[in-house]
Design a protein around this motif. Sequence first.
Motif, PDB file in Angstrom:
ATOM      1  N   LYS A 107       0.779  -1.101  -0.117  1.00  0.00           N
ATOM      2  CA  LYS A 107       0.060  -0.130  -0.081  1.00  0.00           C
ATOM      3  C   LYS A 107       0.882   1.264  -0.066  1.00  0.00           C
ATOM      4  CE  LYS A 107      -3.916  -1.963   2.242  1.00  0.00           C
ATOM      5  NZ  LYS A 107      -4.956  -2.056   3.451  1.00  0.00           N
ATOM      6  N   LEU A 108       1.828   1.204   0.604  1.00  0.00           N
ATOM      7  CA  LEU A 108       2.857   2.517   0.909  1.00  0.00           C
ATOM      8  C   LEU A 108       3.566   2.544  -0.631  1.00  0.00           C
ATOM      9  CD1 LEU A 108       4.582   2.103   4.224  1.00  0.00           C
ATOM     10  CD2 LEU A 108       3.268   3.672   3.492  1.00  0.00           C
ATOM     11  N   ARG A 109       3.893   1.563  -1.199  1.00  0.00           N
ATOM     12  CA  ARG A 109       4.599   1.612  -2.584  1.00  0.00           C
ATOM     13  C   ARG A 109       3.184   2.089  -3.567  1.00  0.00           C
ATOM     14  NH1 ARG A 109       7.538  -3.311  -1.353  1.00  0.00           N
ATOM     15  NH2 ARG A 109       5.654  -4.394  -2.086  1.00  0.00           N
ATOM     16  N   GLU A 110       2.180   1.815  -3.443  1.00  0.00           N
ATOM     17  CA  GLU A 110       1.001   2.279  -4.338  1.00  0.00           C
ATOM     18  C   GLU A 110       0.792   3.898  -3.953  1.00  0.00           C
ATOM     19  OE1 GLU A 110      -2.251  -0.032  -3.495  1.00  0.00           O
ATOM     20  OE2 GLU A 110      -1.603  -1.710  -4.399  1.00  0.00           O
ATOM     21  N   TYR A 140       1.769   9.259  -5.241  1.00  0.00           N
ATOM     22  CA  TYR A 140       2.416  10.453  -4.742  1.00  0.00           C
ATOM     23  C   TYR A 140       3.159  11.158  -6.113  1.00  0.00           C
ATOM     24  CZ  TYR A 140       5.212  13.652  -1.721  1.00  0.00           C
ATOM     25  OH  TYR A 140       6.040  14.326  -1.356  1.00  0.00           O
ATOM     26  N   GLU A 141       4.097  10.155  -6.556  1.00  0.00           N
ATOM     27  CA  GLU A 141       4.844  10.808  -7.566  1.00  0.00           C
ATOM     28  C   GLU A 141       4.494  10.973  -8.927  1.00  0.00           C
ATOM     29  OE1 GLU A 141       7.681  12.060  -7.082  1.00  0.00           O
ATOM     30  OE2 GLU A 141       8.317  11.384  -4.882  1.00  0.00           O
ATOM     31  N   THR A 142       3.159  10.048  -9.357  1.00  0.00           N
ATOM     32  CA  THR A 142       2.954  10.167 -10.573  1.00  0.00           C
ATOM     33  C   THR A 142       1.556  11.015 -10.740  1.00  0.00           C
ATOM     34  OG1 THR A 142       1.392   8.296 -10.351  1.00  0.00           O
ATOM     35  CG2 THR A 142       3.947   7.948 -10.946  1.00  0.00           C
ATOM     36  N   THR A 143       1.081  11.407  -9.850  1.00  0.00           N
ATOM     37  CA  THR A 143      -0.213  12.345  -9.903  1.00  0.00           C
ATOM     38  C   THR A 143       0.247  13.732 -10.598  1.00  0.00           C
ATOM     39  OG1 THR A 143      -1.900  13.369  -8.505  1.00  0.00           O
ATOM     40  CG2 THR A 143      -0.004  13.092  -7.704  1.00  0.00           C
ATOM     41  N   LEU A 168       2.339  18.718  -1.070  1.00  0.00           N
ATOM     42  CA  LEU A 168       3.502  18.989  -0.049  1.00  0.00           C
ATOM     43  C   LEU A 168       2.886  18.377   1.127  1.00  0.00           C
ATOM     44  CD1 LEU A 168       3.428  22.775  -1.119  1.00  0.00           C
ATOM     45  CD2 LEU A 168       5.003  20.946  -1.751  1.00  0.00           C
ATOM     46  N   ILE A 169       3.984  17.987   2.037  1.00  0.00           N
ATOM     47  CA  ILE A 169       3.795  17.670   3.138  1.00  0.00           C
ATOM     48  C   ILE A 169       4.378  18.625   4.303  1.00  0.00           C
ATOM     49  CG2 ILE A 169       4.387  16.095   5.144  1.00  0.00           C
ATOM     50  CD1 ILE A 169       2.636  14.652   2.721  1.00  0.00           C
ATOM     51  N   ALA A 211       7.922  17.280  -0.986  1.00  0.00           N
ATOM     52  CA  ALA A 211       7.069  17.722  -2.006  1.00  0.00           C
ATOM     53  C   ALA A 211       7.508  16.572  -3.257  1.00  0.00           C
ATOM     54  CB  ALA A 211       7.677  19.042  -2.492  1.00  0.00           C
ATOM     55  N   ASN A 212       6.204  16.473  -4.067  1.00  0.00           N
ATOM     56  CA  ASN A 212       6.512  15.606  -5.179  1.00  0.00           C
ATOM     57  C   ASN A 212       6.770  16.216  -6.509  1.00  0.00           C
ATOM     58  OD1 ASN A 212       4.211  16.899  -5.969  1.00  0.00           O
ATOM     59  ND2 ASN A 212       2.990  15.087  -6.355  1.00  0.00           N
ATOM     60  N   LYS A 213       7.068  15.383  -7.332  1.00  0.00           N
ATOM     61  CA  LYS A 213       7.643  15.994  -8.761  1.00  0.00           C
ATOM     62  C   LYS A 213       6.714  16.843  -9.182  1.00  0.00           C
ATOM     63  CE  LYS A 213      10.544  11.756  -9.486  1.00  0.00           C
ATOM     64  NZ  LYS A 213      10.594  10.645 -10.500  1.00  0.00           N
ATOM     65  N   ALA A 214       5.305  16.654  -9.180  1.00  0.00           N
ATOM     66  CA  ALA A 214       4.536  17.466  -9.791  1.00  0.00           C
ATOM     67  C   ALA A 214       4.555  19.012  -9.405  1.00  0.00           C
ATOM     68  CB  ALA A 214       3.090  16.754  -9.741  1.00  0.00           C
ATOM     69  N   TYR A 215       4.687  19.014  -8.111  1.00  0.00           N
ATOM     70  CA  TYR A 215       4.980  20.479  -7.624  1.00  0.00           C
ATOM     71  C   TYR A 215       6.052  21.164  -8.162  1.00  0.00           C
ATOM     72  CZ  TYR A 215       5.702  24.064  -4.031  1.00  0.00           C
ATOM     73  OH  TYR A 215       5.852  25.469  -3.564  1.00  0.00           O
ATOM     74  N   TYR A 216       7.135  20.625  -8.282  1.00  0.00           N
ATOM     75  CA  TYR A 216       8.074  21.317  -8.847  1.00  0.00           C
ATOM     76  C   TYR A 216       7.885  21.489 -10.338  1.00  0.00           C
ATOM     77  CZ  TYR A 216      10.846  19.805  -4.757  1.00  0.00           C
ATOM     78  OH  TYR A 216      10.965  19.582  -3.371  1.00  0.00           O
ATOM     79  N   ARG A 217       7.182  20.579 -10.840  1.00  0.00           N
ATOM     80  CA  ARG A 217       6.950  20.668 -12.308  1.00  0.00           C
ATOM     81  C   ARG A 217       5.779  22.013 -12.455  1.00  0.00           C
ATOM     82  NH1 ARG A 217       2.456  19.721 -14.798  1.00  0.00           N
ATOM     83  NH2 ARG A 217       2.108  17.835 -13.125  1.00  0.00           N
TER      84      ARG A 217
END
Length: 812
Positions: free
Chosen positions: A257-260, A265-268, A273-274, A284-290
Amino acid sequence: MHHPVHVMIVEDERVIALHLRKQLERLGYERTSVHNAGYDALKAIERDPPDIILMDIRIDGDIDGIETAAGIPPHLLIPVIYLSAHSEDATLVRAQKTRPYGFLIKPFSERELHATIQMALERRVAELALRDTQQRLSLAMTAAQMSCWEIDVATRQVQRTGLGSFSHLQETETITESWDDFLERVAPEDRAMVRKAFTFAIHNGEFYDIVFRTIDEERGYRWLRARGKLFPADRTSAMRIIGMTQDITDQRHTQDKLREAMAVYETTQDGILILDPKLNVTNANKAYYRITGANAKNTLHHPPYFITPEKLPAEQYKELLLALQNRKHWHQDIDTQNTGGGPISLAIQIIGVEDDDGKLTHFVAIVSDRTAIRQAEQELHYLAQYDGLTSLPNRLLATDRLNRAIERSEQTGSIVACLFLDIDDFKNINDTLGHAAGDQVILIASTRIRAVTERTDTISRLGGDEFLIIRENLKSEVAAANLANKIIQELERPFYIVGQEMTLSASIGISFYPNHASSSQDLIRLADTAMYAAKDRGRRTYAFYETEMTENATHYMTRSLELRRGLENNELVLHYQPQIDARTEQMVGVEALLRWNHPQHGLLGPAEIIPIAEQSGLIVEIGNWVIREACSQARQWQDEFDKKIRVAVNASVRQLRSEGFAEAVQHELALSGLPAEFLEIEVTESMIQDEASMIKTLHELREVGVLLAIDDFGTGYSCLRSIKSLPIKRIKIDRAFIKGIPDKTDDVALVEAMLAMAGSLGLLVTAEGVETREQYTFLRAIEGIELQGYLFGKPVPASEITADTSPKAKFS
């Protein structure tokens, strides 16, 4: 605190029991109890378990001493010392099965009794301690979902203690099974790995650590982690592998579940942000930086830049802090910039996360990029309120502004003027110069209107060639008249378009608030009425709305009477535009176009005829006249020129809907003597949809033998299914697509697509609006295509059509 030892005596002879009790007291045992029967002793044990029992084997009653000892609850671990005057083998065998702590043969000495009791009590203390240790270990293993196991390398026997099986987590006694039986419960995909670990441990003697699956009773899987080490044989034991097994199924599921969650988290597409309780970013995930263009260096350990006090208004920032403090939730749409300074629109949602005790641990912020959506909304909003060609307000926005002007006028008592402007003869411009030229004329008109109006005026394009000008705070009607004159004069200044000098004229109708109406819709309608009155007065002028005017009645009544009179007085004429075979460059047909020789206004085109004819009902009568005249003229040319000339006429919706239209066409063909195949009736795309009566008429016309063509093909909403199923013989590609070839690749692609579709359906093709040598050169290479346009000739009277009408002279 010292606990006196409780010694229970089970003896049926009272004298012996009393003597034994006295002995114990002398030995320092302060607490004793005596029972003469087995059942009595067992009941007393339930009420008050003793620390040790002196049990006579042969006692009266239903059970003897050995049976009484066997009935003591095992978990109490009460030491039993048998007292007996007999030591027969059979008695000893029975007594051994109850695992006594001692056996005294009567008579015995006090010292012997005391030593036996003390050794039994010491043994009990050790066993209780061992039991407690085993229980703690068992509970710990159960809590950790672990079992201890041992494999005899020589015999390959497996002993497990702790977990009863791989599929049920339960405390159990040691289970012994073979290595092969153990492997049977290992998932087939993992058996080779388990065997390899076993072999590795034997040959290397090192620790092994493997994770494998076992099959439960429902044929599902449980995940186990096994760790162990080889211990070599010694004097007391054989070579063994000893280790621990832990059930990690729940951990594995949690990890999955954590991997999912991490994958989400990384592909949305949304930024996540946490934040810590102070709103500093911890992850922060990649989408935020993008989305924001930020990087980890300027993001982590700082609050998100778009919700800082410097970025948010003070009230909004205060609302943010209050919402997160009280509701642990805040949502807001924010227009901000990315780190590169570009505008972005974000939907921000911040949610507080608490632990089991309700204490805030962190925040999760979801950052959705709404930039594209916001831009689309703004574009849609713009398109909904502004004209796409001139960028002027459209009717919707103009009406809204007029309503606001009326509201302001109510407060100031001033006058609001509505000027409804229509460009005179604009349809002729489109027909003769093309729609592109018409668009340029509209742009020129809008620019000139703005040049003579004030900044506070509203200039709106209502559609086509109609404009609305709204002016507030008028002191008198004269000011509106002066504005109308300015606009008319400005439009009359010459300009050049498509190489020709042109002037524009306009007719303007004027209405006033509050003099004429109190609502915006009525003001616009009355100004429109006044505009038609201006046209009736000869155009190039303006007219104030007058109360005796009714909506369009005067204009249409007058013009419809004039049109009927014109039909009766032979004022209607046909002009003909040649249609050329691209390969032979010879005229193969003409298109008949309606004109009106108006006594006062000169030669009028379809724009001045068709609307009046449609609304007055004269369109059917005029349409029949056109067919009659065109058929007669075509037959005359065929006789004079000895040439099979085809004539094309346009049919209206009312004609196609009229009962007996096909019979009327057949009648006119018979009167003129023109073969049916030389009459081509053109219909528009909107007329070939699924209206039953019109479809029926088209089939009836085809039965008569005339050709059917789609005029202005590509500008409407063609249904290819209808084209395929209806008796259409020709398509006429609209000039809007021809004007861009061969330079515009889009137009070329569209024309080629239409030609391919026509070829597949077996349709003939005519290209309209051919005006340049380049267009002709491109189109003449197409097999079987016919051409029509100013390059080959404008619409002319019948007298100017000769047998030698040909474009050759233009290309010499």
